[in-house]
Design an enzyme around this catalytic site. Structure first.
Site, short mmCIF file in Angstrom:
data_model
loop_
_atom_site.label_atom_id
_atom_site.label_comp_id
_atom_site.label_asym_id
_atom_site.label_seq_id
_atom_site.Cartn_x
_atom_site.Cartn_y
_atom_site.Cartn_z
N GLU A 302 -16.52 -19.68 28.04
CA GLU A 302 -15.14 -19.99 27.66
C GLU A 302 -14.93 -21.50 27.55
O GLU A 302 -14.35 -21.98 26.57
CB GLU A 302 -14.17 -19.41 28.69
CG GLU A 302 -12.73 -19.77 28.43
CD GLU A 302 -12.25 -19.26 27.10
OE1 GLU A 302 -11.73 -20.06 26.31
OE2 GLU A 302 -12.42 -18.06 26.82
N ASP A 306 -13.94 -23.48 24.07
CA ASP A 306 -12.70 -24.26 23.95
C ASP A 306 -12.97 -25.70 23.57
O ASP A 306 -12.37 -26.24 22.63
CB ASP A 306 -11.94 -24.22 25.28
CG ASP A 306 -11.33 -22.86 25.58
OD1 ASP A 306 -11.34 -22.00 24.69
OD2 ASP A 306 -10.86 -22.66 26.71
N SER A 520 -9.41 -16.02 22.86
CA SER A 520 -9.70 -17.31 23.48
C SER A 520 -10.36 -18.25 22.48
O SER A 520 -10.51 -19.43 22.75
CB SER A 520 -10.58 -17.14 24.71
OG SER A 520 -11.75 -16.43 24.39
#
Length: 604
Positions: A302, A306, A520
């Site tokens: 994650e 990002d 996400s």
């Protein structure tokens, strides 16, 4: 930290001697049934310390909300006139009587005033106390609880009380009834294998795809197999834009639960997808003991997703990675918990205390809304409103389980309330349901359709905000009568607000290249687009966009948002909602067209 005057301290001492709080009748403030899967293990040791947070009422919050909507509405004469840190703090400050009574009560339990840790507006106070003292203060019993499936553990109670004279002066006590999410607040991502082009689509790859809203009206067909920086720039009409306001504009990302953003992986990604950014990096800010290990074996999927896309799309805009500690596992055998707080409030506290926070922040984490007590959810949401009033755009991924409950298999989702009634209903995601943030759903393919895991629906806690009332009503009116009776709240805040690509993002993790997907991926993509819009505004002497939603819903029919009208988000044994013309609860208002959005935001 505030220190009382000697006179006030003497007054407090006299009050304490006259009326010891332990003799005062308590009244139950909150009672919950533990979320499904949590089992009581044993009484919490009396001598173990916890960080107990108390939220005092914000009597003027409605006034702050009024300011927020005025400065965020492009048709209002105050648009863009964001409040200062001090103005926001004044608007949310508790009444002096609340401060006085709470201080007296804490001192009566042997807690020195100099040990109180207060938020900038003094609307939260944190104290470090043994469990036994907390139990006496709240007239409750704490236990160690264990989640049977995940093994996660926490010190919690299912009911707490306050002396009657304090009942209207404390809104939230935490940790009490907020049990950690059974998903451990894990980031919403899917890992997919690297699939090379097949013979069947070889011919398609020879020519570009016609997408009128894209850069020059065309998109590289390879973007149907692999999403890269270039693909997103093409799809969302942002190719060729280079930020210039590097001394004024900033973008931030949040990382929780030991999700580490690896700089070596970032360099590999830049070499592959954004060569001009090779050698650049980002700032790291640790909150509440957060870390960012650079061991390749600990690189977070994650965190890397990002940072690689949000910072890659906004280069050379300075980026900040907020790594937030909190909620570590509890060693039940040794009784050595070190922290029992959830990280959202820690991050909000830090941001509200920052004199100059990033103008755009993306977060790809969430809980099932029903696992978050309403009192706590509303206070965290109010914190987001304070940031919006100061000119910060907050984006949250909408979730990866359609209308379901977080179980990846829609066929086995429970989708039942955790209030003891076990009523079947759709499970929305918090904080995506907070009306003061921008929730981001997911799309797939070129031309775009809704991805089937895109979280969306309607909040059970928050009512439909005025800025989206017309759009939500239009969606509800076209639903066939009797659709999903009782499964969703038609009067609730609808989410998401906007969407973006969410599958087959090429990332580098632990030195390896692979594909990642989920909302996400959508959230940092949209955040990057917003950051570049802020860059354009700052270059023209205009303030940042701040809270986005009033603007987005006002320009719904401007052509700056690509309406997505195909797809659905199944869950809970249903097909979920369908993407339709206009707003819908899986893609929101659609996907962004940077070029057209830039023209619009430079006119306001």
């Amino acid at each position: 930290m505030k220190v009382l005057s000697l006179t006030f301290a003497l007054v407090l001492a006299e009050c304490i001697l006259a009326a010891p709080s332990k003799d005062i009748a308590h009244k139950v403030k909150e009672t919950v049934i533990p979320p499904r899967g949590w089992k009581k293990h044993s009484p919490a040791p009396k001598d173990v310390t916890i960080e107990l947070r108390l939220a005092l009422p914000q009597p003027n919050f409605s006034e702050l909300e009024k300011h927020l909507y005025e400065v965020s509405d492009p048709t209002h004469h105050r648009y863009g006139e964001h409040l200062s840190k001090e103005e926001v703090e004044e608007l949310v400050a508790p009444h002096p009587e609340s401060l006085r009574l709470v201080d007296e009560w804490l001192v009566s339990h042997g807690l020195p005033v100099e040990s109180f840790i207060r938020s900038p507006a003094q609307d939260w106070v944190k104290i470090i106390v043994p469990v036994g003292v907390a139990e006496e203060m709240l007239d409750t019993e704490y236990h160690l609880w264990v989640h049977e499936k995940s093994g996660k553990s926490a010190i919690r109670t299912t009911s707490w009380s306050l002396p009657e004279f304090l009942f209207d002066h404390i809104e939230v006590a935490h940790p009490t009834t907020y049990f950690p999410s059974t998903k451990s607040m894990t980031a919403t991502f899917h890992i997919s294998p690297d699939v090379p082009p097949t013979e069947a689509n070889a011919k398609t790859l020879l020519s570009s795809l016609d997408v009128p809203s894209a850069h020059n009206g065309q998109v590289d067909p390879e973007c149907n197999n692999n999403i890269t920086i270039s693909c997103l720039q093409q799809i969302y009409n942002m190719k060729g834009y280079v930020p210039t306001q590097t001394h004024h504009n900033r973008i931030g990302l949040t990382g929780y639960l030991e999700q580490f953003a690896n700089i070596a992986d970032l360099q590999s990604f830049y070499a592959y997808s954004r060569p001009e950014a090779v050698g650049s990096s980002f700032n790291v800010v640790d909150i509440n003991g957060g870390q960012n290990s650079q061991n390749l074996s600990e690189a977070g999927v994650e965190a890397n997703l990002d940072t690689q896309y949000a910072f890659g799309l906004t280069f050379p805009t300075p980026g900040t990675f907020f790594t937030v500690g909190g909620s570590p596992p509890i060693d039940i055998d040794n009784h050595t918990p070190t922290n029992t707080n959830e990280p959202y409030q820690d991050w909000v506290d830090y941001m509200l205390g920052h004199p100059n926070p990033p103008q755009t922040v993306s977060t790809s984490y969430g809980d099932d809304e029903q696992t978050v007590p309403e009192s706590y959810a509303r206070r965290v949401c109010n914190g987001f409103a304070q940031l919006g009033a100061r000119g910060v755009s907050l984006l949250f991924s909408s979730g990866d389980f359609g209308v379901g409950d977080g179980n990846p298999d829609p066929e086995t989702q429970v989708c039942q309330t955790n209030d003891g009634r076990n009523v079947t209903r759709f499970i929305p995601t918090f904080p995506a349901t907070c009306p003061f943030v921008t929730s981001v759903g997911g799309t797939i393919k070129i031309p775009e359709v809704a991805v089937d895991f895109s979280g969306g629906g309607f909040s059970h806690l928050f009512s439909t905000p005025s800025y989206q009332q017309e759009a939500v009503n239009a969606f509800l009116q076209q639903l066939p009568e009797g659709t999903y009776p009782g499964l969703f709240n038609p009067s609730g805040r609808g989410f998401p607000d906007i969407s973006a690509q969410s599958e087959r993002f090429i990332v580098f993790v632990g030195g390896q290249r692979g594909h990642v997907g989920g909302t996400s991926a959508s959230a940092p993509t949209v955040a990057a687009i917003i950051s570049n819009l802020n860059d354009a505004r700052l270059a023209h002497g205009l303030p940042p966009l701040g809270f986005l939603n009033p603007l987005l819903y006002k320009i719904q029919h401007s052509g700056a948002l690509n309406d997505i009208t195909s797809g659905n988000n199944p869950g809970c044994g249903t097909q979920g909602f369908n993407a339709t013309a206009g707003w819908d609860p899986l893609t929101g208002l659609g996907t962004p067209n940077f070029g057209k959005l830039k023209d619009i935001v430079l006119r306001h």
